[in-house]
Write a protein that holds these residues in place. Structure first.
Motif, PDB file in Angstrom:
ATOM      1  N   THR A  90     -18.316 -10.726  16.102  1.00 40.83           N
ATOM      2  CA  THR A  90     -18.756 -11.955  16.737  1.00 40.83           C
ATOM      3  C   THR A  90     -19.431 -12.903  15.751  1.00 40.83           C
ATOM      4  OG1 THR A  90     -19.058 -10.796  18.848  1.00 40.83           O
ATOM      5  CG2 THR A  90     -20.164 -12.910  18.592  1.00 40.83           C
ATOM      6  N   ALA A  91     -20.184 -12.338  14.814  1.00 42.55           N
ATOM      7  CA  ALA A  91     -20.918 -13.157  13.859  1.00 42.55           C
ATOM      8  C   ALA A  91     -19.997 -14.028  13.021  1.00 42.55           C
ATOM      9  CB  ALA A  91     -21.778 -12.273  12.969  1.00 42.55           C
ATOM     10  N   THR A  92     -18.852 -13.485  12.638  1.00 40.74           N
ATOM     11  CA  THR A  92     -17.918 -14.224  11.801  1.00 40.74           C
ATOM     12  C   THR A  92     -16.706 -14.726  12.573  1.00 40.74           C
ATOM     13  OG1 THR A  92     -16.801 -12.179  11.137  1.00 40.74           O
ATOM     14  CG2 THR A  92     -18.611 -12.951   9.749  1.00 40.74           C
ATOM     15  N   ASN A  93     -16.659 -14.435  13.863  1.00 45.79           N
ATOM     16  CA  ASN A  93     -15.550 -14.863  14.715  1.00 45.79           C
ATOM     17  C   ASN A  93     -14.210 -14.417  14.136  1.00 45.79           C
ATOM     18  OD1 ASN A  93     -15.043 -16.090  17.227  1.00 45.79           O
ATOM     19  ND2 ASN A  93     -14.398 -18.004  16.264  1.00 45.79           N
ATOM     20  N   THR A  94     -14.153 -13.141  13.804  1.00 43.57           N
ATOM     21  CA  THR A  94     -12.995 -12.574  13.137  1.00 43.57           C
ATOM     22  C   THR A  94     -12.531 -11.325  13.866  1.00 43.57           C
ATOM     23  OG1 THR A  94     -13.767 -13.403  10.995  1.00 43.57           O
ATOM     24  CG2 THR A  94     -12.107 -11.669  10.958  1.00 43.57           C
ATOM     25  N   VAL A  95     -11.237 -11.170  13.974  1.00 43.92           N
ATOM     26  CA  VAL A  95     -10.648  -9.962  14.528  1.00 43.92           C
ATOM     27  C   VAL A  95     -10.026  -9.163  13.389  1.00 43.92           C
ATOM     28  CG1 VAL A  95      -8.471 -11.131  15.091  1.00 43.92           C
ATOM     29  CG2 VAL A  95      -9.083  -9.001  16.255  1.00 43.92           C
ATOM     30  N   TYR A  96     -10.119  -7.845  13.469  1.00 43.09           N
ATOM     31  CA  TYR A  96      -9.629  -6.975  12.419  1.00 43.09           C
ATOM     32  C   TYR A  96      -8.658  -5.947  12.974  1.00 43.09           C
ATOM     33  CZ  TYR A  96     -13.697  -8.719   9.863  1.00 43.09           C
ATOM     34  OH  TYR A  96     -14.641  -9.519   9.266  1.00 43.09           O
ATOM     35  N   LEU A  97      -7.793  -5.504  12.106  1.00 46.92           N
ATOM     36  CA  LEU A  97      -6.979  -4.332  12.373  1.00 46.92           C
ATOM     37  C   LEU A  97      -7.125  -3.398  11.181  1.00 46.92           C
ATOM     38  CD1 LEU A  97      -4.955  -2.968  14.336  1.00 46.92           C
ATOM     39  CD2 LEU A  97      -3.131  -3.901  12.893  1.00 46.92           C
ATOM     40  N   GLN A  98      -7.848  -2.316  11.386  1.00 48.54           N
ATOM     41  CA  GLN A  98      -7.990  -1.297  10.356  1.00 48.54           C
ATOM     42  C   GLN A  98      -6.829  -0.328  10.483  1.00 48.54           C
ATOM     43  OE1 GLN A  98     -10.408  -0.901   7.836  1.00 48.54           O
ATOM     44  NE2 GLN A  98      -8.947   0.655   7.150  1.00 48.54           N
ATOM     45  N   MET A  99      -6.079  -0.173   9.416  1.00 50.91           N
ATOM     46  CA  MET A  99      -4.897   0.674   9.412  1.00 50.91           C
ATOM     47  C   MET A  99      -5.099   1.802   8.417  1.00 50.91           C
ATOM     48  SD  MET A  99      -1.889  -2.232   9.584  1.00 50.91           S
ATOM     49  CE  MET A  99      -2.310  -2.873   7.963  1.00 50.91           C
ATOM     50  N   VAL A 149       0.844  -1.184   0.000  1.00 50.13           N
ATOM     51  CA  VAL A 149       0.000   0.000   0.000  1.00 50.13           C
ATOM     52  C   VAL A 149       0.884   1.240   0.000  1.00 50.13           C
ATOM     53  CG1 VAL A 149      -0.176   0.076   2.522  1.00 50.13           C
ATOM     54  CG2 VAL A 149      -1.966   1.120   1.117  1.00 50.13           C
ATOM     55  N   GLN A 150       0.400   2.308  -0.604  1.00 54.35           N
ATOM     56  CA  GLN A 150       1.155   3.552  -0.655  1.00 54.35           C
ATOM     57  C   GLN A 150       1.058   4.313   0.660  1.00 54.35           C
ATOM     58  OE1 GLN A 150      -0.122   5.860  -4.026  1.00 54.35           O
ATOM     59  NE2 GLN A 150       0.607   4.360  -5.516  1.00 54.35           N
ATOM     60  N   PRO A 151       2.064   5.123   0.974  1.00 57.65           N
ATOM     61  CA  PRO A 151       1.960   5.959   2.171  1.00 57.65           C
ATOM     62  C   PRO A 151       0.687   6.789   2.156  1.00 57.65           C
ATOM     63  CG  PRO A 151       4.178   6.026   1.305  1.00 57.65           C
ATOM     64  CD  PRO A 151       3.350   5.286   0.291  1.00 57.65           C
ATOM     65  N   GLY A 152       0.051   6.872   3.307  1.00 54.10           N
ATOM     66  CA  GLY A 152      -1.217   7.571   3.415  1.00 54.10           C
ATOM     67  C   GLY A 152      -2.422   6.708   3.124  1.00 54.10           C
ATOM     68  N   GLY A 153      -2.194   5.524   2.626  1.00 53.44           N
ATOM     69  CA  GLY A 153      -3.273   4.622   2.294  1.00 53.44           C
ATOM     70  C   GLY A 153      -3.777   3.844   3.486  1.00 53.44           C
ATOM     71  N   SER A 154      -4.723   2.954   3.212  1.00 50.34           N
ATOM     72  CA  SER A 154      -5.356   2.157   4.253  1.00 50.34           C
ATOM     73  C   SER A 154      -5.322   0.687   3.894  1.00 50.34           C
ATOM     74  CB  SER A 154      -6.811   2.593   4.448  1.00 50.34           C
ATOM     75  OG  SER A 154      -6.903   3.934   4.887  1.00 50.34           O
ATOM     76  N   LEU A 155      -5.402  -0.120   4.924  1.00 46.44           N
ATOM     77  CA  LEU A 155      -5.409  -1.562   4.753  1.00 46.44           C
ATOM     78  C   LEU A 155      -6.111  -2.163   5.959  1.00 46.44           C
ATOM     79  CD1 LEU A 155      -4.144  -3.456   2.563  1.00 46.44           C
ATOM     80  CD2 LEU A 155      -2.245  -3.807   4.147  1.00 46.44           C
ATOM     81  N   ARG A 156      -6.837  -3.242   5.741  1.00 45.63           N
ATOM     82  CA  ARG A 156      -7.485  -3.938   6.844  1.00 45.63           C
ATOM     83  C   ARG A 156      -7.011  -5.380   6.906  1.00 45.63           C
ATOM     84  NH1 ARG A 156     -13.939  -5.086   7.666  1.00 45.63           N
ATOM     85  NH2 ARG A 156     -13.454  -6.616   6.027  1.00 45.63           N
ATOM     86  N   LEU A 157      -6.458  -5.742   8.041  1.00 43.65           N
ATOM     87  CA  LEU A 157      -6.026  -7.102   8.282  1.00 43.65           C
ATOM     88  C   LEU A 157      -7.123  -7.879   8.994  1.00 43.65           C
ATOM     89  CD1 LEU A 157      -2.389  -6.495   9.554  1.00 43.65           C
ATOM     90  CD2 LEU A 157      -3.224  -6.666   7.194  1.00 43.65           C
ATOM     91  N   SER A 158      -7.187  -9.170   8.712  1.00 46.20           N
ATOM     92  CA  SER A 158      -8.199 -10.022   9.320  1.00 46.20           C
ATOM     93  C   SER A 158      -7.558 -11.270   9.898  1.00 46.20           C
ATOM     94  CB  SER A 158      -9.248 -10.447   8.288  1.00 46.20           C
ATOM     95  OG  SER A 158      -9.881  -9.337   7.700  1.00 46.20           O
TER      96      SER A 158
END
Length: 126
Positions: free
Chosen positions: A74-83, A12-21
Motif C-alpha cells: 500500500t505504501a508504494t501502491n505496487t503489486v508484486y508477483l514473487q515467483m 532466470v535459470q530453472p529453480g530460480g526466483s524472480l519478482r515482478l512488479s
C-alpha cells in the motif's frame, strides 16, 4: 490518468526466483481486484494469480500453486508477483491487471479486468 507499469522480467535459470512488479498511479490498489496473467507463445492468456479487494483472498492457478505469491504494498501502491522454483513452462509474457469493482468469487478470468500493464517477458532457461 490511470497507469500500470510493469517491471522485473528477465532471464532466470530453472529453480530460480524472480519478482515482478506493477507500479500503479491514478488509483489505489487496495480498492481494486488485482491479478497476474501470462501468455506463452501460441497459447491463450491465462490467469496466474489474483487477489480480491473485498477481503484480500488470493487465488492461484494449479500450475503455480505453492510456488508463486501475489502481494501488494500500500505504501508504494505496487503489486508484486514473487515467483519461486521457476520451471521452463513458466516462460511467458506476464501481465498485471486491475478491476475497479470488487468480486465475491474467483478472479482468474481475464475478461473481468479493466486495466492492464504493458507486459514483461519472463524466460526460464538454463
Amino acid at each position: 490518468q490511470l497507469q500500470f507499469v510493469e517491471s522485473g522480467g528477465g532471464l532466470v535459470q530453472p529453480g530460480g526466483s524472480l519478482r515482478l512488479s506493477c507500479a500503479a498511479s491514478g488509483f489505489t490498489l487496495d480498492s481494486y481486484t488485482i491479478g497476474w496473467f501470462r501468455q506463452a507463445p501460441g497459447k491463450e492468456r491465462e490467469g496466474v494469480s489474483c487477489m480480491r479487494s473485498s477481503d484480500g483472498r488470493t487465488y492461484y492457478a494449479d500450475s503455480v500453486l505453492g510456488r508463486f505469491t501475489i502481494s501488494r504494498d500500500t505504501a508504494t501502491n505496487t503489486v508484486y508477483l514473487q515467483m519461486n522454483s521457476l520451471k521452463p513452462e513458466d516462460t511467458a509474457v506476464y501481465y498485471c491487471a486491475a478491476r475497479a469493482r470488487m468480486v465475491v468469487s474467483g478472479c482468474l478470468s481475464r475478461r473481468i479486468y479493466d486495466y492492464w500493464g504493458q507486459g514483461t517477458q519472463v524466460t526460464v532457461s538454463s
